[in-house]
Design a protein around this motif. Structure first.
Motif, PDB file in Angstrom:
ATOM      1  N   GLY A 114     -11.800  -7.940   6.701  1.00 16.36           N
ATOM      2  CA  GLY A 114     -12.573  -6.755   7.056  1.00 16.36           C
ATOM      3  C   GLY A 114     -11.790  -5.474   7.179  1.00 16.36           C
ATOM      4  O   GLY A 114     -12.348  -4.439   7.565  1.00 16.36           O
ATOM      5  N   LYS A 115     -10.494  -5.478   6.860  1.00 15.68           N
ATOM      6  CA  LYS A 115      -9.698  -4.253   6.998  1.00 15.68           C
ATOM      7  C   LYS A 115     -10.003  -3.217   5.922  1.00 15.68           C
ATOM      8  O   LYS A 115      -9.751  -2.038   6.099  1.00 15.68           O
ATOM      9  N   GLY A 116     -10.490  -3.663   4.776  1.00 13.41           N
ATOM     10  CA  GLY A 116     -10.813  -2.708   3.722  1.00 13.41           C
ATOM     11  C   GLY A 116      -9.606  -2.160   2.990  1.00 13.41           C
ATOM     12  O   GLY A 116      -9.677  -1.087   2.382  1.00 13.41           O
ATOM     13  N   TRP A 117      -8.484  -2.845   3.051  1.00  5.91           N
ATOM     14  CA  TRP A 117      -7.297  -2.408   2.328  1.00  5.91           C
ATOM     15  C   TRP A 117      -7.474  -2.635   0.829  1.00  5.91           C
ATOM     16  O   TRP A 117      -8.308  -3.434   0.395  1.00  5.91           O
ATOM     17  N   ARG A 118      -6.679  -1.914   0.053  1.00  5.68           N
ATOM     18  CA  ARG A 118      -6.655  -2.144  -1.389  1.00  5.68           C
ATOM     19  C   ARG A 118      -5.203  -2.306  -1.844  1.00  5.68           C
ATOM     20  O   ARG A 118      -4.268  -1.888  -1.152  1.00  5.68           O
ATOM     21  N   VAL A 119      -5.048  -2.919  -3.010  1.00  9.89           N
ATOM     22  CA  VAL A 119      -3.721  -3.210  -3.549  1.00  9.89           C
ATOM     23  C   VAL A 119      -3.606  -2.601  -4.936  1.00  9.89           C
ATOM     24  O   VAL A 119      -4.529  -2.713  -5.759  1.00  9.89           O
TER      25      VAL A 119
ATOM     26  N   ASP B 294      -5.809   6.566   2.180  1.00 15.07           N
ATOM     27  CA  ASP B 294      -4.707   7.213   1.466  1.00 15.07           C
ATOM     28  C   ASP B 294      -3.343   6.891   2.060  1.00 15.07           C
ATOM     29  O   ASP B 294      -2.326   7.401   1.586  1.00 15.07           O
ATOM     30  N   ALA B 295      -3.314   6.058   3.087  1.00 10.77           N
ATOM     31  CA  ALA B 295      -2.052   5.726   3.761  1.00 10.77           C
ATOM     32  C   ALA B 295      -1.434   4.485   3.127  1.00 10.77           C
ATOM     33  O   ALA B 295      -2.107   3.467   2.924  1.00 10.77           O
ATOM     34  N   LEU B 296      -0.145   4.570   2.844  1.00 11.93           N
ATOM     35  CA  LEU B 296       0.603   3.442   2.298  1.00 11.93           C
ATOM     36  C   LEU B 296       1.053   2.566   3.469  1.00 11.93           C
ATOM     37  O   LEU B 296       1.870   2.991   4.284  1.00 11.93           O
ATOM     38  N   VAL B 297       0.518   1.354   3.556  1.00 10.28           N
ATOM     39  CA  VAL B 297       0.772   0.514   4.730  1.00 10.28           C
ATOM     40  C   VAL B 297       1.664  -0.700   4.418  1.00 10.28           C
ATOM     41  O   VAL B 297       2.018  -1.461   5.318  1.00 10.28           O
ATOM     42  N   GLY B 298       2.033  -0.882   3.169  1.00 13.67           N
ATOM     43  CA  GLY B 298       2.919  -1.985   2.817  1.00 13.67           C
ATOM     44  C   GLY B 298       3.297  -1.911   1.359  1.00 13.67           C
ATOM     45  O   GLY B 298       2.641  -1.231   0.564  1.00 13.67           O
ATOM     46  N   GLY B 299       4.371  -2.595   1.000  1.00 11.70           N
ATOM     47  CA  GLY B 299       4.764  -2.599  -0.407  1.00 11.70           C
ATOM     48  C   GLY B 299       6.001  -3.433  -0.645  1.00 11.70           C
ATOM     49  O   GLY B 299       6.707  -3.831   0.289  1.00 11.70           O
ATOM     50  N   VAL B 300       6.248  -3.707  -1.911  1.00  6.05           N
ATOM     51  CA  VAL B 300       7.423  -4.448  -2.352  1.00  6.05           C
ATOM     52  C   VAL B 300       7.817  -3.908  -3.715  1.00  6.05           C
ATOM     53  O   VAL B 300       6.955  -3.456  -4.475  1.00  6.05           O
ATOM     54  N   TYR B 301       9.117  -3.920  -4.031  1.00 10.13           N
ATOM     55  CA  TYR B 301       9.549  -3.497  -5.358  1.00 10.13           C
ATOM     56  C   TYR B 301      10.671  -4.383  -5.853  1.00 10.13           C
ATOM     57  O   TYR B 301      11.332  -5.082  -5.058  1.00 10.13           O
ATOM     58  N   GLY B 302      10.877  -4.373  -7.160  1.00  8.05           N
ATOM     59  CA  GLY B 302      11.949  -5.171  -7.743  1.00  8.05           C
ATOM     60  C   GLY B 302      12.037  -4.945  -9.234  1.00  8.05           C
ATOM     61  O   GLY B 302      11.446  -4.007  -9.780  1.00  8.05           O
ATOM     62  N   VAL B 303      12.784  -5.816  -9.901  1.00  7.32           N
ATOM     63  CA  VAL B 303      13.115  -5.662 -11.319  1.00  7.32           C
ATOM     64  C   VAL B 303      12.668  -6.907 -12.075  1.00  7.32           C
ATOM     65  O   VAL B 303      12.910  -8.031 -11.624  1.00  7.32           O
TER      66      VAL B 303
END
Length: 240
Positions: free
Chosen positions: A86-91, A142-151
Motif C-alpha cells: 500500500g505504499k504506492g512506490w514505483r520502480v 518525486d522523492a528518491l527513496v532507494g536505489g542500487v547501481y553497478g556494472v
C-alpha cells in the motif's frame, strides 16, 4: 612490507592474475592506473574492482571468498511485502543513475566519509553513458527513496552500492534488479565483499576460484544493453 604491482598507464587492459591477490588485506591486488571505461571494463571482466578512499591511490581488489547473490532466489520475502504493501512506490531503471550514486555516497550513521568520491562518480557516469553501468531507482512520488547501481559485463552484473532513504528502499531496488537479471539470463549478481547485512538478504560466499570461472563464462556471453533502455517504470507491487 606490502609489495603491490603498479599498473602501467599505457596498458589499460593489463592486470595481475587475481589469484595472486593478498590474503591480508583480503583481495588487494594492485594500485595505480586510471578509471577509464576501458580499464574498468577490463577489470570487471577479470573479477577485479576498484575500491579506495578519495585522495588515495587507486586500489584494485579481488577478494576470496567472493560475495554473490543467485538471482533465481533473490525475491521479496514476506516481511518486505508486508512492509511495502500500500505504499504506492514505483520502480524505474536508469532514470536517475548519477542521483543514485550521490545518494550512495551520502554519509551513513556510524560511517566516516565515503569511498564514492568525485573521481568514482565521474568514471561510472561515463560507463553509464556508454551503456555499461546501470541503476534501479525506487520512488515515492518525486522523492528518491532507494536505489542500487553497478556494472554489466556480458551476463554478469557487478553490484557497486545501494542506499535507502526510507526503510525497504534498497531491498526493493535489489529485488527489482534481480527480477530483470533473471529474465535476461543473468544467474549471478556480484556483491564483492560479504558482510552480515548482505548475507541476511540472501547473499552467499563463493570461493574466488569458482567465481573467476563464472566471470570468464558469463562475461563472454553477449547481451544487448538496449534491453535496459526498454524497461518501463512499474509499480512496486509488480516486484513483491
Amino acid at each position: 612490507m606490502i609489495r603491490l604491482p603498479l599498473l602501467d598507464p599505457a596498458s589499460p587492459e593489463r592486470f595481475p592474475d587475481p589469484r595472486h591477490a593478498l590474503a591480508e588485506p583480503n583481495g588487494l591486488l594492485a594500485f595505480g592506473g586510471d578509471l577509464s571505461p576501458r580499464r574498468l571494463l577490463a577489470a570487471y571482466e577479470r573479477g577485479i574492482f576498484p575500491w579506495f578512499n578519495p585522495g588515495e591511490p587507486i586500489l584494485w581488489w579481488s577478494p576470496d571468498p567472493r560475495c554473490v547473490f543467485d538471482t533465481a532466489t533473490l525475491t521479496a520475502n514476506r516481511s518486505l511485502r508486508r512492509a511495502l504493501a500500500g505504499k504506492g512506490w514505483r520502480v524505474s531503471v536508469d532514470e536517475a543513475f548519477v542521483r543514485v550514486m550521490h545518494a550512495c555516497a551520502a554519509p551513513r550513521p556510524g560511517q566516516q566519509g565515503t569511498w564514492i568520491g568525485a573521481a568514482i562518480i565521474e568514471a561510472y557516469a561515463s560507463l553509464h553513458t556508454q551503456g555499461h553501468a546501470h541503476s534501479v531507482e525506487v520512488w515515492e512520488g518525486d522523492a528518491l527513496v532507494g536505489g542500487v547501481y553497478g556494472v554489466a559485463v556480458g551476463r554478469l552484473f557487478c553490484g557497486e552500492s545501494m542506499f535507502s532513504a526510507c526503510s525497504g528502499g534498497s531491498k526493493l531496488a535489489l529485488v527489482a534488479l534481480a527480477a530483470w537479471l533473471r529474465e535476461w539470463g543473468f544467474p549471478l549478481l556480484d556483491a564483492q565483499v560479504s558482510n552480515p547485512h548482505l548475507l541476511s538478504l540472501g547473499a552467499r560466499e563463493m570461493p574466488r576460484e569458482d567465481f573467476l570461472a563464472q566471470v570468464r563464462r558469463l562475461s563472454a556471453q553477449p547481451f544487448d544493453p538496449a534491453h535496459w533502455r526498454k524497461v518501463a517504470s512499474r509499480d512496486a507491487g509488480d516486484y513483491l
